[in-house]
Design an enzyme around this catalytic site. Structure first.
Site, PDB file in Angstrom:
ATOM      1  N   GLU A  70       0.749  -1.227  -0.010  1.00  0.00           N
ATOM      2  CA  GLU A  70       0.270  -0.018   0.038  1.00  0.00           C
ATOM      3  C   GLU A  70       0.732   1.222  -0.088  1.00  0.00           C
ATOM      4  O   GLU A  70       0.792   2.078  -1.068  1.00  0.00           O
ATOM      5  CB  GLU A  70      -0.958   0.031   1.348  1.00  0.00           C
ATOM      6  CG  GLU A  70      -2.059  -0.995   1.090  1.00  0.00           C
ATOM      7  CD  GLU A  70      -3.107  -0.689   2.402  1.00  0.00           C
ATOM      8  OE1 GLU A  70      -3.877   0.076   2.321  1.00  0.00           O
ATOM      9  OE2 GLU A  70      -2.917  -1.328   3.226  1.00  0.00           O
ATOM     10  N   ILE A  91       0.729   1.728   8.755  1.00  0.00           N
ATOM     11  CA  ILE A  91      -0.575   2.245   9.365  1.00  0.00           C
ATOM     12  C   ILE A  91      -0.164   3.268  10.417  1.00  0.00           C
ATOM     13  O   ILE A  91      -0.593   4.503  10.282  1.00  0.00           O
ATOM     14  CB  ILE A  91      -1.342   1.222  10.311  1.00  0.00           C
ATOM     15  CG1 ILE A  91      -2.135   0.339   9.407  1.00  0.00           C
ATOM     16  CG2 ILE A  91      -2.393   2.103  11.149  1.00  0.00           C
ATOM     17  CD1 ILE A  91      -2.958   0.667   8.588  1.00  0.00           C
ATOM     18  N   GLY A 146     -15.198   1.723  23.031  1.00  0.00           N
ATOM     19  CA  GLY A 146     -13.845   1.311  23.568  1.00  0.00           C
ATOM     20  C   GLY A 146     -13.056   2.234  24.087  1.00  0.00           C
ATOM     21  O   GLY A 146     -13.081   3.526  23.014  1.00  0.00           O
ATOM     22  N   SER A 147     -12.390   2.388  25.210  1.00  0.00           N
ATOM     23  CA  SER A 147     -11.461   3.393  25.722  1.00  0.00           C
ATOM     24  C   SER A 147     -10.329   3.006  25.819  1.00  0.00           C
ATOM     25  O   SER A 147      -9.613   3.771  26.660  1.00  0.00           O
ATOM     26  CB  SER A 147     -12.348   3.638  27.206  1.00  0.00           C
ATOM     27  OG  SER A 147     -11.715   2.767  28.047  1.00  0.00           O
ATOM     28  N   ILE A 187      -6.605   4.259  21.430  1.00  0.00           N
ATOM     29  CA  ILE A 187      -7.396   4.696  20.096  1.00  0.00           C
ATOM     30  C   ILE A 187      -8.711   5.374  20.273  1.00  0.00           C
ATOM     31  O   ILE A 187      -9.241   6.649  20.028  1.00  0.00           O
ATOM     32  CB  ILE A 187      -7.685   3.586  18.767  1.00  0.00           C
ATOM     33  CG1 ILE A 187      -6.290   3.055  18.500  1.00  0.00           C
ATOM     34  CG2 ILE A 187      -8.174   4.150  17.718  1.00  0.00           C
ATOM     35  CD1 ILE A 187      -6.330   1.786  17.620  1.00  0.00           C
ATOM     36  N   GLU A 220     -17.347   1.754  27.640  1.00  0.00           N
ATOM     37  CA  GLU A 220     -16.250   0.968  27.743  1.00  0.00           C
ATOM     38  C   GLU A 220     -16.816  -0.469  28.522  1.00  0.00           C
ATOM     39  O   GLU A 220     -17.586  -0.167  29.718  1.00  0.00           O
ATOM     40  CB  GLU A 220     -15.274   1.474  28.769  1.00  0.00           C
ATOM     41  CG  GLU A 220     -14.149   0.800  29.030  1.00  0.00           C
ATOM     42  CD  GLU A 220     -13.316  -0.059  28.366  1.00  0.00           C
ATOM     43  OE1 GLU A 220     -13.392  -1.199  28.560  1.00  0.00           O
ATOM     44  OE2 GLU A 220     -12.871   0.479  27.162  1.00  0.00           O
ATOM     45  N   GLY A 247     -10.150  -2.539  19.637  1.00  0.00           N
ATOM     46  CA  GLY A 247      -8.781  -3.266  19.597  1.00  0.00           C
ATOM     47  C   GLY A 247      -8.675  -3.388  18.281  1.00  0.00           C
ATOM     48  O   GLY A 247      -9.242  -3.138  17.148  1.00  0.00           O
ATOM     49  N   ASP A 292       3.099  -5.686  15.547  1.00  0.00           N
ATOM     50  CA  ASP A 292       1.942  -6.165  15.871  1.00  0.00           C
ATOM     51  C   ASP A 292       1.564  -7.579  15.572  1.00  0.00           C
ATOM     52  O   ASP A 292       0.508  -8.261  16.176  1.00  0.00           O
ATOM     53  CB  ASP A 292       0.904  -5.070  15.053  1.00  0.00           C
ATOM     54  CG  ASP A 292       0.915  -3.785  15.903  1.00  0.00           C
ATOM     55  OD1 ASP A 292       1.608  -3.502  16.682  1.00  0.00           O
ATOM     56  OD2 ASP A 292       0.107  -2.875  15.317  1.00  0.00           O
ATOM     57  N   HIS A 295      15.250  23.393  37.205  1.00  0.00           N
ATOM     58  CA  HIS A 295      14.043  24.041  37.605  1.00  0.00           C
ATOM     59  C   HIS A 295      13.825  25.466  36.963  1.00  0.00           C
ATOM     60  O   HIS A 295      14.998  25.900  36.521  1.00  0.00           O
ATOM     61  CB  HIS A 295      14.180  24.418  39.241  1.00  0.00           C
ATOM     62  CG  HIS A 295      13.291  25.343  39.859  1.00  0.00           C
ATOM     63  ND1 HIS A 295      12.022  24.990  40.259  1.00  0.00           N
ATOM     64  CD2 HIS A 295      13.351  26.683  39.892  1.00  0.00           C
ATOM     65  CE1 HIS A 295      11.285  26.017  40.616  1.00  0.00           C
ATOM     66  NE2 HIS A 295      11.890  27.093  40.329  1.00  0.00           N
TER      67      HIS A 295
END
Length: 481
Positions: free
Chosen positions: A36, A41, A195-196, A199, A218, A286, A326, A460
């Protein structure tokens, strides 16, 4: 040109192209197969373009609260969805071209088409049967494509795709995956996010900043279920303050489609059902590995729950065949894929000192507002392992830089082994924590103890000072609280 290589990598996502570059650096004749677009992705439809969208949302959030910084905007700040999306796509296109340059620079052959394993050490590349979703850079004529190719080592890096629930399959119009959510042709007025995880919550945060009425559903008791409960609870409160509606311990059991809207049937754990009508629904339940049509079954490659089974070096049960990223299983993160690929190719090349990746030291980042970042064990997991622990916490509200930035809502939590002082986990929620977490990742990789962290000088005023204060708090020595 010979079709024989030392290494062929199937897939040019972060894992694939980084592995190819490292292979070339090690003197291996290398090719990469892509069906592709270079970058996979992550670069084209995930990590990078979503961050571009979220940056636009962040700027809009700041503009809408300009008065709190002593600033007055003449006129109303609004978002042009076409321009926001165009900027995001432009960022991806620029980086897509960058990957092409890196392939050429490192003398890596790019083979365009869809690869199939025919026997150990051999692949057949067919036509690009999968349509190019968006050709960032058109495939040049006369380049490598269809044909048979051989290599001593073949690495599968085909990534993953959105998982679909039966009966609630994305249709590209009313039910979106991240593909459609990333490139909307209009800005919906209302949205249900199913879904939480990272993504789902990132898109929920983005669309809320754009003024959309967003409801997140969720299944688990807490949003971002992989995170420490204290952190996810804090994040939920902040997201709800921004106007997100969140329903946990619930599932979308059915979706009815209208002409230009959906009605989601949301079933809670007690069996009660409520209906929510919205313009669109985002399915973010997912992802699953791309293991189909590769010829794995014919070669007898072991798979488990949609992923290829590998050892700590990416080796499958078939000699000369490897898998990374993945497609080789969770955590499904770009930086995991890159590191896994380097380990795999260095082991192949015989580089001394290569060791398996420690998955407990892989950081996770969610770029919602507020951001969430973590590494290592949560408090609950540490206790479940029987660890005797010390826990430190420090609030953004006590940090000078956070207050000056107008970002005083957040916290940093650290978990130590009480006996050894080993840093077991670090968890953060608040502004820029995705940039801070690497400090604790480095510390864990160096097997740093609380003593060494206490004696480290943090500059700091910075947000990073909270990291040290959290360590001090774990040992009853916090200074600025």
């Amino acid at each position: 040109m010979s079709n024989a290589y030392d290494v062929i990598i199937i897939g040019s996502g972060p894992g694939g192209y980084v592995t190819a570059i490292r292979a070339a650096q090690l003197g291996l004749k290398t090719a990469i197969v892509e069906r592709e677009h270079l970058g996979g992705i992550c670069l084209n439809w995930g990590c990078i373009p979503t961050k571009a969208l979220l940056r636009s949302a962040e700027i809009l959030d700041h503009a809408n609260h300009a008065k709190s910084y002593g600033l007055t905007l003449n006129g109303t700040m609004t978002a042009d969805v076409k321009d926001v999306v165009a900027r995001s796509r432009g960022v991806s296109a620029r980086l897509n071209g960058g990957v092409a340059f890196l392939m050429k620079k490192n003398k890596i052959d790019v083979i365009w088409g869809e690869a199939k394993l025919t026997k150990p050490g051999e692949i057949v590349v067919g036509k690009m049967t999968k349509p190019v979703v968006e050709p960032q850079n058109p495939v040049p004529k006369g380049v490598l494509g269809e044909g048979t190719y051989t290599a001593k080592h073949i690495i599968v890096a085909t990534g993953a795709r959105p998982r679909a629930l039966p009966g609630i399959e994305p249709d590209g119009k009313l039910i979106w995956t991240y593909f459609e959510a990333m490139k909307p042709d209009f800005m919906p007025k209302s949205l249900v996010v199913m879904g939480s995880g990272a993504i789902g919550i990132e898109f929920a945060s983005f669309y809320r900043s754009m003024g959309v009425d967003v409801t997140v559903v969720e299944l688990m008791p807490n949003i971002m279920p992989v995170e420490d409960v204290e952190i996810s609870t804090f994040a939920r409160k902040q997201l709800e303050k921004r106007g997100l509606k969140i329903i946990t311990e619930a599932k979308v059991s059915k979706v009815e489609k209208g002409a230009n809207s959906i009605t989601a049937h949301v079933e809670t754990k007690d069996g009660k059902v409520q209906t929510i009508t919205a313009d669109r629904l985002i399915s973010a339940v997912g992802v699953q590995g791309n293991i189909e049509n590769l010829g794995l079954e014919a070669l007898g490659v072991k798979t488990d729950r949609g992923c290829i089974v590998v050892d700590g070096y990416g080796k499958t049960n078939v000699p000369g065949l490897y898998a990374i990223g993945d497609v080789a299983g969770p955590p499904m993160l770009a930086h995991k894929a890159e590191h896994e690929g380097v380990i795999c190719i260095e082991k192949i090349a015989g580089v001394p000192g290569v060791h398996p990746m420690d998955k407990a030291k892989i950081p996770g980042c969610t770029y919602c507002n507020p951001q969430v970042a973590s590494v290592g064990l949560t408090e609950a997991k540490a206790k479940a392992e029987g660890r005797d622990i010390r826990v430190g916490r420090y609030s953004f509200a006590a940090n000078g830089k956070a207050i000056a930035l107008g970002e005083d809502q957040g916290m940093i939590k650290t978990i130590f082994d009480k006996k050894t002082g080993e840093l077991l986990g670090a968890h953060m929620v608040g502004a820029e924590v995705t940039e801070l977490i690497q400090g604790f990742v480095v510390a864990m990789n160096l097997e740093t103890t609380e003593e060494e962290l206490m004696h480290t000088i943090f500059p700091h005023p910075t947000l990073s000072e909270m990291m040290k204060e959290s360590v001090l708090d774990a040992y009853g020595r916090v200074l600025n609280a």
